[in-house]
Write an enzyme that holds these catalytic residues in place. Structure first.
Site: not given
Ligand code: AMP
Ligand code: ZN
Length: 114
Positions: A7, A100
């Site tokens: 968000c 996501h």
């Molecule tokens: P999940 O494990 O499916 O919840 O994926 C979360 C993803 O978000 C991971 O691949 C992280 O590398 C990515 N992530 C977390 N924080 C950020 C951020 N600030 N910018 C870009 N990607 C992020």
């Molecule tokens: Zn959110």
């Protein structure tokens, strides 16, 4: 949603490498890429996971899938193909609880579990 990293990214409070944005979705590069192209496509609406989809918010899935196609075109992986992954809940290893879709491509992915 307060204290939700994605968000905050959507609102511009945390920087991100934007790939695509429209009224409904925001797409940006994953900070820890697992492939040469690794983009996250998220609904602008805060929805924790696939489990929180309901009759009220299910339309976001259409918008996300349209966004995924846009991202694939922008990143030049639409012809060769790409993989889309959604982790839902703790057993799947979901770490950010804002829905996501991972869009992965730019290489032939050898490791295939399905
Ligand atoms: P999940 O494990 O499916 O919840 O994926 C979360 C993803 O978000 C991971 O691949 C992280 O590398 C990515 N992530 C977390 N924080 C950020 C951020 N600030 N910018 C870009 N990607 C992020
Ligand atoms: Zn959110």
């Amino acid at each position: 949603m307060e204290n939700c990293v994605f968000c905050k990214i959507i609102k511009g409070e945390i920087p991100s490498a934007k790939v695509y944005e429209d009224e409904h979705v925001y797409a940006f590069k994953d900070i820890n890429p697992a492939a040469p192209v690794h983009v996250l496509v998220v609904p602008k609406l805060h929805i924790e996971s696939l489990e929180q989809l309901n009759d009220e918010n299910i339309n976001c899935v259409t918008h996300i899938h349209k966004g995924i196609k846009k991202v694939a075109e922008i990143e030049g992986i639409n012809k060769d193909g790409y993989r889309v992954i959604v982790n839902c809940g703790k057993d799947a290893g979901q770490t950010v609880f804002h829905l996501h879709y991972h869009v992965l491509g730019g290489t032939k992915m050898d490791e295939k579990i399905l």
